[in-house]
Write a protein that holds these residues in place. Structure first.
Motif, PDB file in Angstrom:
ATOM      1  N   CYS A  86     -35.705  -5.933 -92.425  1.00 12.57           N
ATOM      2  CA  CYS A  86     -34.328  -6.009 -91.751  1.00 12.57           C
ATOM      3  C   CYS A  86     -34.762  -6.043 -90.244  1.00 12.57           C
ATOM      4  O   CYS A  86     -35.264  -5.564 -89.755  1.00 12.57           O
ATOM      5  N   ASP A  88     -32.888  -5.070 -86.949  1.00 12.70           N
ATOM      6  CA  ASP A  88     -31.860  -4.092 -86.445  1.00 12.70           C
ATOM      7  C   ASP A  88     -31.281  -4.576 -85.048  1.00 12.70           C
ATOM      8  O   ASP A  88     -32.210  -5.266 -84.158  1.00 12.70           O
ATOM      9  N   TYR A 155     -27.611  -4.118 -89.069  1.00  5.82           N
ATOM     10  CA  TYR A 155     -28.553  -5.163 -89.361  1.00  5.82           C
ATOM     11  C   TYR A 155     -27.915  -6.522 -89.444  1.00  5.82           C
ATOM     12  O   TYR A 155     -26.854  -6.772 -89.812  1.00  5.82           O
TER      13      TYR A 155
END
Length: 572
Positions: A86, A88, A155
């Motif tokens: 992911c 961030d 995210y």
């Protein structure tokens, strides 16, 4: 089952780097797009997305895939995937983005590497993610610490189009994409390849393990170390690669290839072992070695383990078919048998034999303290490279970081240490006093929590550069916040020693020494956010040196620090 594994091994790879015509269109488009500047960890993830090492992912995970990975270790399409990949962002960046928008992804120099087509933005539940992925919320785990203190609040997920892979300037010939590695295997006629992941130099135990794995799998070896440091105590990148090159000559001719993997490790134990296997399948390996403590942060200073040493092996074997690559397990510790002058699994040791072992933690301690490394532990060429990169402590750089309340005596102690260390000679010494740094490096900053943190981080950065170049840095800021001091320690310990000196003089004594009248102004409400009055000071939990100057003269206080430096081997 092996037929299915080999069929999966031949699966199609994702390549997210677009052709030049589309790349130019994206460059032109980027002039009107918002941008995100990626840190080193995010750049590593982006590179493995773009080059296909994270196949079948086509971008950073959306919320649906993220939740599915957390709950079931599967993508939404049912394929095994153990860890979130992911992107961030900060809360401010999240507020500026919308689903359906495109964003330019840039490196720290502003060069655009890719465009992210945003599909999802959601807040991170860090406690939940830590518990599921790492099995703990304890920040002594470096992955948890990075999640809590080095990760944004949200995210952003969506597909990615790559313009160019991130640039690397060192060891270029040792870097390969999965497509390049598969083509190289084909050119060499290698049909069975066993991959070995490591973040440490290869010593004799690991060397014997790889030889046994090659024999078991009847395969050639891909020595595939992680290029990035996984945690502060790891050996630096350049030294490690030279060690791998040195040990490569011990393998049988034409049976081993060395290639570097730009992976940002999470140290998530069993779950991460599965990711390592998937990556090696994408690089063209048919087999993958999983040993004790695979992808584990190891033992904490107080002797705790976050994962059972055999958990990664068991988890990988349980998911072997879904992984699409055959696991070569090594559950037992490799031990040195003196009479045989060889390493072997513990169960194979003949009765009455003399066994010798040394943990990597003990090895690193010996290395950093300049102590002798036994010949049975490693190869002479590897030890020579390591000693070049990590000389004895009395030749290393180090930082003395004095922290405490205003008026505690930090600056006076620092000035005495500065003079005494210059008097001894041997290494350049730099004094980074808090007030002096504010005048010369941080004159534009105020005294808010954010600005105080920025000032202390600047001091830490300068100290890290001095330490890296084997000098001595002496710092004397108040540095009231534990998280900031921890980050500075982590930065500096990559390059040398960090000696935290907590000048624990009580508040009432500090107030009685109030030469500048600052405490009086703070008590009167004329100064807001003053440390110790209306803003907290978070005492260090385990400083190397603790001093209370209430009854000590400055010379006596400085002498305590010098005695510690001598005991620890930093001065002779």
């Amino acid at each position: 089952m092996m037929d299915r594994i080999l069929a999966a091994h031949g699966g199609e790879l994702v390549n997210l780097v677009v052709d030049e015509a589309r790349a130019q269109m994206l460059r032109d488009l980027s002039r009107t797009l918002p941008s995100l500047t990626l840190n080193a960890r995010q750049l590593s993830d982006l590179e493995l997305l773009l080059n296909g090492a994270f196949s079948p992912l086509r971008g950073f995970m959306t919320n649906a895939d993220y939740e599915s990975v957390l709950d079931r270790m599967q993508l939404q399409n049912g394929l095994l995937w153990p860890l979130p990949i992911c992107l961030d962002v900060s809360e401010a960046e999240a507020r500026s983005l919308d689903a359906g928008q495109s964003v330019a992804l840039r490196d720290v120099e502003g060069f655009m590497l890719a465009v992210l087509h945003v599909e999802d933005i959601w807040p991170i539940d860090k406690l939940r993610e830590a518990e599921i992925i790492y099995g703990t919320t304890d920040t002594a785990h470096p992955g948890v610490d990075a999640l809590f203190h080095g990760t944004g609040t949200h995210y952003v997920g969506g597909t990615v189009e790559g313009v160019q892979l991130p640039l690397h300037f060192a060891f270029k010939r040792l870097r390969h994409t999965p497509h390049e590695m598969r083509a190289l295997f084909k050119k060499l006629g290698w049909r069975r390849i066993v991959g070995f992941q490591t973040r440490n130099p290869v010593h004799r135990a690991q060397f014997e393990m790889t030889l046994r794995a090659m024999d078991r799998a009847k395969a050639n070896l891909l020595l595939h170390p992680v290029a990035r440091r996984a945690m502060p105590g790891d050996i630096d990148y350049y030294t490690r690669i030279r060690c791998y090159q040195a040990v490569s000559r011990y393998y049988p001719p034409n049976m081993m290839l060395l290639s570097l993997l730009p992976l940002a490790m999470r140290l998530a134990g069993p779950r991460e072992a599965l990711l390592h296997a998937l990556i090696r399948k994408n690089y063209g390996c048919t087999h993958f070695i999983v040993g004790r403590d695979h992808a584990s942060p190891g033992v904490t200073p107080d002797g705790r383990r976050f994962y059972d040493p055999e958990a990664a092996v068991q988890t990988a074997l349980e998911h072997q078919e879904a992984l699409g690559i055959e696991i070569v397990p090594f559950e037992e510790e490799m031990v040195y048998v003196y009479e045989e002058d060889a390493y072997m699994p513990a169960r194979e040791v003949p009765p009455q034999s003399t066994i010798k072992t040394m943990s990597l933690e003990e090895f690193h301690r010996r290395l950093r303290e300049g102590k002798r490394v036994p010949e049975w532990f490693s190869f002479p060429e590897v030890i020579e490279e390591l000693q070049r990169g990590y000389p004895p402590r009395h030749k290393q750089g180090f930082t003395i970081f004095c922290t405490g309340l205003s008026g505690a005596g930090k600056s006076t102690i620092a000035r005495i240490l500065y003079a005494r260390l210059l008097e001894m000679g041997g290494r350049p010494v730099t004094l980074l006093d808090g007030d002096v740094v504010r005048r010369n490096l941080s004159s534009e900053l105020g005294f808010s929590k954010e600005h105080r943190d920025i000032n202390v981080r600047r001091i830490g950065f300068v100290a890290s550069e001095i330490t890296k170049n084997r000098g001595i840095a002496i710092c004397a800021p108040i540095a009231p916040y534990a998280a900031t001091r921890r980050q500075i320690r982590s930065l500096i310990e990559k390059y040398g020693g960090f000696v935290e000196v907590y000048v624990a003089t009580p508040l009432e004594v500090c107030e009685s020494r109030d030469r500048k009248g600052l405490y009086a102004k703070a008590r009167a409400g004329l100064i807001k956010g003053f440390t110790g009055i209306d803003d907290p000071y978070e005492p260090p939990s385990a400083p190397e040196v603790l001093i209370d100057t209430t009854e000590l003269t400055p010379d006596e206080a400085a002498q305590e620090v010098l005695l510690y430096l001598e005991r620890a081997g930093y001065i002779k």
